[in-house]
Design a protein around this motif. Sequence first.
Motif, PDB file in Angstrom:
ATOM      1  N   ILE A 114      59.458  71.470   0.900  1.00 33.88           N
ATOM      2  CA  ILE A 114      59.300  70.238   0.120  1.00 33.88           C
ATOM      3  C   ILE A 114      59.913  69.057   0.860  1.00 33.88           C
ATOM      4  CG2 ILE A 114      59.981  69.076  -2.019  1.00 33.88           C
ATOM      5  CD1 ILE A 114      59.609  71.692  -3.458  1.00 33.88           C
ATOM      6  N   VAL A 115      61.078  69.263   1.486  1.00 30.66           N
ATOM      7  CA  VAL A 115      61.707  68.196   2.282  1.00 30.66           C
ATOM      8  C   VAL A 115      60.777  67.778   3.414  1.00 30.66           C
ATOM      9  CG1 VAL A 115      63.600  67.694   3.880  1.00 30.66           C
ATOM     10  CG2 VAL A 115      64.082  68.837   1.729  1.00 30.66           C
ATOM     11  N   ASN A 116      60.210  68.731   4.119  1.00 32.31           N
ATOM     12  CA  ASN A 116      59.307  68.409   5.232  1.00 32.31           C
ATOM     13  C   ASN A 116      58.059  67.670   4.756  1.00 32.31           C
ATOM     14  OD1 ASN A 116      61.077  69.615   7.022  1.00 32.31           O
ATOM     15  ND2 ASN A 116      60.013  71.580   6.995  1.00 32.31           N
ATOM     16  N   ILE A 117      57.491  68.111   3.622  1.00 35.31           N
ATOM     17  CA  ILE A 117      56.307  67.440   3.083  1.00 35.31           C
ATOM     18  C   ILE A 117      56.652  66.025   2.636  1.00 35.31           C
ATOM     19  CG2 ILE A 117      54.627  67.467   1.195  1.00 35.31           C
ATOM     20  CD1 ILE A 117      54.758  70.556   1.341  1.00 35.31           C
ATOM     21  N   ALA A 118      57.777  65.863   1.936  1.00 39.10           N
ATOM     22  CA  ALA A 118      58.186  64.530   1.477  1.00 39.10           C
ATOM     23  C   ALA A 118      58.433  63.598   2.659  1.00 39.10           C
ATOM     24  CB  ALA A 118      59.432  64.630   0.602  1.00 39.10           C
TER      25      ALA A 118
END
Length: 148
Positions: free
Chosen positions: A119-123
């Motif tokens: 999720i951090v990478n996508i955000a």
Amino acid sequence: SSPNNDLVEDAGKVHLDKGEPWGKGIIKDIRRTVGTHWVSEMTNFNQKTVAVTFLLFISVIAPTLTFGAVYGKTTGNRIGAVETILATSWIGVAYSLIGGMPLCVIGSTGPVLMFTKAIVNIADSLDVPFLTFNVWVSLWLFVYCLVA
């Protein structure tokens, strides 16, 4: 005489109770248990309950602190040890009251950490705030699990 004469009629058939509206079973369970054995269990303060409480506290707090530190590193300190402790304690109390399993150990796990890292990478790649994106993903998962 037939060997089937000893069989019980309707043996092996499943009989289901009549369906109830959503949430009625929990309300009935609370009404049935809160005034009876629940009060005696909640007021049972002895050496054994203190020992079990400390055992569960220690067995939950150590991995929570460890995963909290890793969450801090993974999310750039947007989620850290304090947030992980608060979330673990809040969901542990809620799950023990609603889920009917008061001794279920709740805590962070490796797969959830990897999901958070994704999720951090996508955000970051979408250039959106991580915490806001995480809230929306979590709400969607909550609704999906509620429906499923």
